[in-house]
Enzyme design. Structure first.
Site, mmCIF file in Angstrom:
data_model
loop_
_atom_site.group_PDB
_atom_site.id
_atom_site.type_symbol
_atom_site.label_atom_id
_atom_site.label_comp_id
_atom_site.label_asym_id
_atom_site.label_seq_id
_atom_site.Cartn_x
_atom_site.Cartn_y
_atom_site.Cartn_z
ATOM 1 N N LYS A 109 0.824 -1.214 0.000
ATOM 2 C CA LYS A 109 0.000 0.000 0.000
ATOM 3 C C LYS A 109 0.854 1.257 0.000
ATOM 4 O O LYS A 109 0.485 2.254 -0.612
ATOM 5 C CB LYS A 109 -0.922 0.034 1.229
ATOM 6 C CG LYS A 109 -2.101 -0.922 1.142
ATOM 7 C CD LYS A 109 -3.153 -0.569 2.188
ATOM 8 C CE LYS A 109 -4.275 -1.573 2.218
ATOM 9 N NZ LYS A 109 -5.261 -1.291 3.258
ATOM 10 N N LYS A 155 -6.963 -11.603 -8.333
ATOM 11 C CA LYS A 155 -8.192 -11.699 -7.556
ATOM 12 C C LYS A 155 -9.150 -10.573 -7.922
ATOM 13 O O LYS A 155 -8.714 -9.460 -8.197
ATOM 14 C CB LYS A 155 -7.848 -11.535 -6.059
ATOM 15 C CG LYS A 155 -8.120 -12.771 -5.233
ATOM 16 C CD LYS A 155 -7.587 -12.619 -3.835
ATOM 17 C CE LYS A 155 -8.589 -11.996 -2.886
ATOM 18 N NZ LYS A 155 -8.121 -11.995 -1.482
ATOM 19 N N LYS A 200 -11.691 -4.342 -5.958
ATOM 20 C CA LYS A 200 -12.007 -2.967 -6.325
ATOM 21 C C LYS A 200 -10.726 -2.171 -6.549
ATOM 22 O O LYS A 200 -10.675 -1.293 -7.394
ATOM 23 C CB LYS A 200 -12.832 -2.298 -5.217
ATOM 24 C CG LYS A 200 -14.294 -2.309 -5.528
ATOM 25 C CD LYS A 200 -14.637 -1.378 -6.708
ATOM 26 C CE LYS A 200 -15.905 -1.850 -7.345
ATOM 27 N NZ LYS A 200 -16.438 -1.143 -8.437
#
Ligand code: TRP
Length: 326
Positions: free
Chosen positions: A111, A192, A195
């Protein structure tokens, strides 16, 4: 009864991957265990967001969780920030985890590479997650494979705290669902469904209309050899459709493969099955959406149930740690 806890961030729309991979299973678990499910808004703000986005996201996610079948009468469903003890224990656990341990977290590395403003909260995120879990004497944490490391660090923190300050926390275990429920992106079937990939054509939102669902599934990426076979390595696109159809109809993907000769028929049956699966969820969501006051009431009930346990745990923590009584 086994105490189960899981958390979910109020970011982005819920999609088919979240449902088939996680929340459908949560709805089943609430009947056989003492289950706590938490909308983790304090985790969401580790990445800067507009206030309206956080508030709406939390409300909509809570409503969606109820729509997929989490029953506030059966489980404890609440919003993290409504139980102040999460932030309080989060701080204390930050003081019982090292910089080195936090630096090894792959979700942080991932992230922090994707944002310009890397908050300190993003770095210490696992301490807050550990607080979520440890506040409730949790035995089992149902999570995806990507959270395995966070459950490991939670155990390490709990063990360290217990050995420094005396028996305080129950050691939790991760329960990772079987691989079958892994739903992949329809356009990039080796990733996967997510969003954060920002792949609207590859993701089926739980609120997508039937026409959109049909269109997305019909245009799903497959391959050129024209054989329907369940083989996630060699045939990720076709296998993903079989997994989705299997999960939606409670059948084995490999057995389903034998019934199809063509991708077209597989696609339209998969789309029909997904549309039928989502229809009652969408109907319940619309009802809840029309009555936000009722949602707020149900969330207060959840927060009250959660707080009753969290405050007991905090009494133990404060006393063992040596904080002066108020
Ligand atoms: N980190 C989890 C995720 O990104 C969300 C989460 C926060 C969580 N607290 C939790 C999951 C406690 C399980 C238990 O998916």
């Amino acid at each position: 009864m086994t105490r189960v806890f899981s958390g979910i961030q109020p970011t982005g729309e819920q999609h088919l991957g979240n449902y088939l991979g996680a929340t459908r299973n949560w709805a089943r678990m609430q009947r056989t265990s003492d289950a706590f499910f938490c909308v983790v808004d304090l985790h969401a703000v580790t990445i800067p967001k507009a206030p309206g986005e956080v508030r709406d996201g939390s409300l909509r996610l809570a409503q969606m969780l109820m729509a997929v079948g989490l029953d506030p009468e059966t489980c404890t469903l609440f919003v993290q920030s409504h139980v102040r003890e999460h932030a309080e224990l989060g701080w204390i656990l930050q003081c019982n985890v090292s910089y080195g341990e936090l630096s090894r977290m792959t979700q942080f590395k991932d992230k922090s590479g994707r944002h310009d403003f890397i908050s300190a909260g993003l770095f210490t995120y696992p301490a807050l997650q550990a607080a979520d879990i440890l506040l409730y004497d949790t035995n089992e944490v149902p999570v995806g494979d990507d959270q395995r490391q966070h459950i490991e660090i939670t155990r390490d923190i709990a063990e360290r705290f217990n050995s420094r300050f005396g028996e305080t926390f129950v050691l939790p275990e991760a329960v990772i669902p079987a691989a079958g429920a892994r739903v992949m992106d329809l356009q990039r079937p080796t990733d996967k469904m997510s969003k954060s990939l920002d792949s609207p054509k590859g993701t089926i939102g739980l609120l997508d209309e039937p026409g959109q669902i049909m269109k997305k599934i019909k245009s799903a990426v497959t391959d050129n050899d024209g054989v329907v076979r369940f083989d996630p390595e060699q045939k990720p696109g076709v296998s993903n459709l079989l997994s989705i159809l299997g999960a939606a109809t409670d059948r084995e993907p490999a057995a389903l493969a034998e019934q199809y000769e063509q991708y077209g028929a597989l696609k339209s049956d998969t789309a029909d099955a997904v549309i039928a699966l989502l229809e009652p969820i969408q109907a319940r969501y619309r009802e809840l959406e029309a009555d936000p006051g009722e949602t707020a009431r149900l969330l207060r009930v959840g927060a009250d149930k959660a707080r009753a346990i969290a405050t007991d745990t905090m009494d133990r923590v404060r006393s063992n740690l040596g904080l002066l009584d108020a």
